[in-house]
Each structure stands twice: as structure tokens, then as C-alpha cells.
Design a protein around this motif. Structure first.
Motif, PDB file in Angstrom:
ATOM      1  N   ILE A  60      -6.072 -29.864  43.512  1.00 33.07           N
ATOM      2  CA  ILE A  60      -6.673 -29.060  44.572  1.00 33.07           C
ATOM      3  C   ILE A  60      -7.341 -29.967  45.594  1.00 33.07           C
ATOM      4  O   ILE A  60      -7.201 -29.772  46.804  1.00 33.07           O
ATOM      5  CB  ILE A  60      -7.659 -28.034  43.984  1.00 33.07           C
ATOM      6  CG1 ILE A  60      -6.887 -27.017  43.139  1.00 33.07           C
ATOM      7  CG2 ILE A  60      -8.456 -27.334  45.071  1.00 33.07           C
ATOM      8  CD1 ILE A  60      -7.738 -26.092  42.331  1.00 33.07           C
ATOM      9  N   LEU A  61      -8.067 -30.972  45.109  1.00 36.60           N
ATOM     10  CA  LEU A  61      -8.706 -31.912  46.035  1.00 36.60           C
ATOM     11  C   LEU A  61      -7.662 -32.644  46.882  1.00 36.60           C
ATOM     12  O   LEU A  61      -7.844 -32.804  48.092  1.00 36.60           O
ATOM     13  CB  LEU A  61      -9.560 -32.917  45.260  1.00 36.60           C
ATOM     14  CG  LEU A  61     -10.824 -32.364  44.613  1.00 36.60           C
ATOM     15  CD1 LEU A  61     -11.503 -33.429  43.775  1.00 36.60           C
ATOM     16  CD2 LEU A  61     -11.781 -31.828  45.667  1.00 36.60           C
ATOM     17  N   LEU A  62      -6.584 -33.072  46.264  1.00 40.16           N
ATOM     18  CA  LEU A  62      -5.529 -33.769  47.013  1.00 40.16           C
ATOM     19  C   LEU A  62      -4.886 -32.833  48.034  1.00 40.16           C
ATOM     20  O   LEU A  62      -4.579 -33.249  49.156  1.00 40.16           O
ATOM     21  CB  LEU A  62      -4.491 -34.347  46.058  1.00 40.16           C
ATOM     22  CG  LEU A  62      -4.997 -35.467  45.138  1.00 40.16           C
ATOM     23  CD1 LEU A  62      -3.915 -35.878  44.147  1.00 40.16           C
ATOM     24  CD2 LEU A  62      -5.476 -36.665  45.943  1.00 40.16           C
ATOM     25  N   ALA A  63      -4.699 -31.573  47.667  1.00 41.48           N
ATOM     26  CA  ALA A  63      -4.127 -30.597  48.601  1.00 41.48           C
ATOM     27  C   ALA A  63      -5.067 -30.330  49.775  1.00 41.48           C
ATOM     28  O   ALA A  63      -4.612 -29.998  50.874  1.00 41.48           O
ATOM     29  CB  ALA A  63      -3.814 -29.300  47.874  1.00 41.48           C
ATOM     30  N   LEU A  64      -6.354 -30.504  49.560  1.00 45.91           N
ATOM     31  CA  LEU A  64      -7.336 -30.308  50.626  1.00 45.91           C
ATOM     32  C   LEU A  64      -7.464 -31.529  51.538  1.00 45.91           C
ATOM     33  O   LEU A  64      -8.251 -31.522  52.470  1.00 45.91           O
ATOM     34  CB  LEU A  64      -8.706 -29.968  50.036  1.00 45.91           C
ATOM     35  CG  LEU A  64      -8.837 -28.570  49.458  1.00 45.91           C
ATOM     36  CD1 LEU A  64     -10.159 -28.420  48.725  1.00 45.91           C
ATOM     37  CD2 LEU A  64      -8.703 -27.522  50.550  1.00 45.91           C
ATOM     38  N   GLY A  65      -6.717 -32.566  51.241  1.00 43.46           N
ATOM     39  CA  GLY A  65      -6.733 -33.735  52.109  1.00 43.46           C
ATOM     40  C   GLY A  65      -7.560 -34.897  51.608  1.00 43.46           C
ATOM     41  O   GLY A  65      -7.758 -35.869  52.327  1.00 43.46           O
ATOM     42  N   PHE A  66      -8.049 -34.810  50.390  1.00 43.41           N
ATOM     43  CA  PHE A  66      -8.758 -35.953  49.822  1.00 43.41           C
ATOM     44  C   PHE A  66      -7.747 -37.070  49.577  1.00 43.41           C
ATOM     45  O   PHE A  66      -6.612 -36.806  49.172  1.00 43.41           O
ATOM     46  CB  PHE A  66      -9.433 -35.576  48.496  1.00 43.41           C
ATOM     47  CG  PHE A  66     -10.744 -34.878  48.658  1.00 43.41           C
ATOM     48  CD1 PHE A  66     -11.939 -35.552  48.488  1.00 43.41           C
ATOM     49  CD2 PHE A  66     -10.790 -33.530  48.978  1.00 43.41           C
ATOM     50  CE1 PHE A  66     -13.151 -34.907  48.626  1.00 43.41           C
ATOM     51  CE2 PHE A  66     -11.994 -32.871  49.126  1.00 43.41           C
ATOM     52  CZ  PHE A  66     -13.180 -33.568  48.943  1.00 43.41           C
ATOM     53  N   GLU A  67      -8.166 -38.294  49.829  1.00 44.36           N
ATOM     54  CA  GLU A  67      -7.295 -39.446  49.632  1.00 44.36           C
ATOM     55  C   GLU A  67      -7.994 -40.445  48.726  1.00 44.36           C
ATOM     56  O   GLU A  67      -9.208 -40.647  48.829  1.00 44.36           O
ATOM     57  CB  GLU A  67      -6.968 -40.107  50.962  1.00 44.36           C
ATOM     58  CG  GLU A  67      -6.202 -39.205  51.909  1.00 44.36           C
ATOM     59  CD  GLU A  67      -5.972 -39.847  53.264  1.00 44.36           C
ATOM     60  OE1 GLU A  67      -6.483 -40.961  53.507  1.00 44.36           O
ATOM     61  OE2 GLU A  67      -5.271 -39.228  54.078  1.00 44.36           O
ATOM     62  N   GLU A  68      -7.211 -41.086  47.862  1.00 38.77           N
ATOM     63  CA  GLU A  68      -7.772 -42.107  46.981  1.00 38.77           C
ATOM     64  C   GLU A  68      -7.849 -43.418  47.744  1.00 38.77           C
ATOM     65  O   GLU A  68      -6.879 -43.853  48.359  1.00 38.77           O
ATOM     66  CB  GLU A  68      -6.903 -42.271  45.730  1.00 38.77           C
ATOM     67  CG  GLU A  68      -6.965 -41.062  44.828  1.00 38.77           C
ATOM     68  CD  GLU A  68      -6.307 -41.307  43.489  1.00 38.77           C
ATOM     69  OE1 GLU A  68      -6.657 -42.300  42.828  1.00 38.77           O
ATOM     70  OE2 GLU A  68      -5.445 -40.495  43.134  1.00 38.77           O
ATOM     71  N   PHE A  69      -9.032 -44.028  47.703  1.00 44.08           N
ATOM     72  CA  PHE A  69      -9.238 -45.292  48.403  1.00 44.08           C
ATOM     73  C   PHE A  69     -10.321 -46.094  47.705  1.00 44.08           C
ATOM     74  O   PHE A  69     -11.469 -45.658  47.642  1.00 44.08           O
ATOM     75  CB  PHE A  69      -9.620 -45.033  49.865  1.00 44.08           C
ATOM     76  CG  PHE A  69      -9.800 -46.281  50.675  1.00 44.08           C
ATOM     77  CD1 PHE A  69      -8.707 -47.053  51.033  1.00 44.08           C
ATOM     78  CD2 PHE A  69     -11.059 -46.689  51.058  1.00 44.08           C
ATOM     79  CE1 PHE A  69      -8.866 -48.198  51.773  1.00 44.08           C
ATOM     80  CE2 PHE A  69     -11.229 -47.838  51.796  1.00 44.08           C
ATOM     81  CZ  PHE A  69     -10.141 -48.597  52.149  1.00 44.08           C
ATOM     82  N   MET A  70      -9.943 -47.208  47.130  1.00 41.78           N
ATOM     83  CA  MET A  70     -10.863 -48.157  46.510  1.00 41.78           C
ATOM     84  C   MET A  70     -11.822 -47.497  45.510  1.00 41.78           C
ATOM     85  O   MET A  70     -13.035 -47.668  45.586  1.00 41.78           O
ATOM     86  CB  MET A  70     -11.625 -48.931  47.580  1.00 41.78           C
ATOM     87  CG  MET A  70     -10.702 -49.723  48.465  1.00 41.78           C
ATOM     88  SD  MET A  70     -11.462 -50.953  49.510  1.00 41.78           S
ATOM     89  CE  MET A  70     -12.359 -51.946  48.385  1.00 41.78           C
ATOM     90  N   GLY A  71     -11.281 -46.724  44.576  1.00 37.68           N
ATOM     91  CA  GLY A  71     -12.099 -46.126  43.528  1.00 37.68           C
ATOM     92  C   GLY A  71     -12.817 -44.857  43.917  1.00 37.68           C
ATOM     93  O   GLY A  71     -13.685 -44.389  43.180  1.00 37.68           O
ATOM     94  N   PHE A  72     -12.471 -44.285  45.056  1.00 36.38           N
ATOM     95  CA  PHE A  72     -13.103 -43.051  45.517  1.00 36.38           C
ATOM     96  C   PHE A  72     -12.033 -42.059  45.952  1.00 36.38           C
ATOM     97  O   PHE A  72     -10.941 -42.450  46.347  1.00 36.38           O
ATOM     98  CB  PHE A  72     -14.020 -43.310  46.720  1.00 36.38           C
ATOM     99  CG  PHE A  72     -15.270 -44.062  46.387  1.00 36.38           C
ATOM    100  CD1 PHE A  72     -16.429 -43.388  46.037  1.00 36.38           C
ATOM    101  CD2 PHE A  72     -15.300 -45.443  46.420  1.00 36.38           C
ATOM    102  CE1 PHE A  72     -17.588 -44.083  45.728  1.00 36.38           C
ATOM    103  CE2 PHE A  72     -16.451 -46.144  46.108  1.00 36.38           C
ATOM    104  CZ  PHE A  72     -17.602 -45.455  45.770  1.00 36.38           C
TER     105      PHE A  72
END
Length: 132
Positions: A60-72
Motif C-alpha cells: 500500500i505504501l509503495l502504491a501511494l508513491g513511497f520509494e525505498e532510498f538508503m534504508g528509508f
């Protein structure tokens, strides 16, 4: 949301915990859209990792546009507030997660989510044929 229901059916309480935690994160973002602290979720945080990141809530977070970047997992610009459209998407997601949460709490005996074939494949019949 269906994935969280499946996880809750397989291991009672996991989907409920994931949806509660996810709702809290999304609520914080909506209440303070200009605070980047709430839009930057540390993957190394034990509670976040166990209750959200390693469950269907991560999708759900990824579908909302969250992106993984350097441990976050990060959402939106590094400075400033989220735009109206993004906030509306997050608000809509909160309503869907809340509805799923209520279903899981009310129907603790439901083993599979609506639309599944009994084998964990929502929308698909035996041997991968689409249910029509």
C-alpha cells in the motif's frame, strides 16, 4: 488490502496489527503534511519492519508513491508540504485500510478474503483460470 486479510487469516492478528500501524502512519502524514519526519519511515525500525514493511501494508505504501532510498521509505519532496492530490490519495487509502481493518475485526472466522478461490488466489480459479 486483500493481502493483509490473507495474512490475518494465516496468522490471526497480523493483518489487524499491520492495518492499525499503517493507519497511524498515514494519519500522521495527513495531519502534518509539511513535516518530512512523518513521510520518512526507517526500514530498520523493528516495529515498522515487523508490522508494516514485512506485510501487505508495504504494498500500500509503495502504491501511494513511497520509494525505498538508503534504508528509508520516503514519500513526497524532501522539503515542503505534500500536494493536495497526494494527500487525497493517502486519505482514500486510509478509508480502504480502515474498512479492511473493520472487516478483519468483525469477521475473525473468515479464512479467505472475498473473491478468493480458497487457495489464496483472489480472482483466479483452478490452474490459474480467471473466475467469470
Amino acid at each position: 488490502c486483500f493481502q493483509m486479510q490473507r495474512e490475518d487469516a494465516a496468522s490471526p492478528g497480523t493483518g489487524v496489527a499491520a492495518s492499525k500501524r499503517l493507519l497511524k502512519y498515514l494519519q500522521n502524514i495527513c495531519l502534518q503534511p509539511d513535516n518530512t519526519k512523518y513521510r520518512r519511515l526507517r526500514v530498520g525500525n523493528r516495529i515498522f519492519f515487523e508490522s508494516v514493511y514485512s506485510t501487505g501494508a508495504r504494498g500500500i505504501l509503495l502504491a501511494l508513491g513511497f520509494e525505498e532510498f538508503m534504508g528509508f521509505l520516503e514519500c513526497g519532496p524532501s522539503e515542503g508540504a505534500l500536494n493536495y492530490e497526494r494527500l487525497r490519495q493517502i486519505s482514500d487509502a486510509m478509508m480502504m485500510v480502515n474498512k479492511t481493518f473493520k472487516l478483519m475485526v468483525e469477521n475473525e472466522a473468515v479464512v479467505q478474503p472475498e473473491g478468493s478461490d480458497g487457495y489464496g488466489r483472489a480472482g483466479f480459479g483452478y490452474a490459474g483460470q480467471l473466475n467469470i
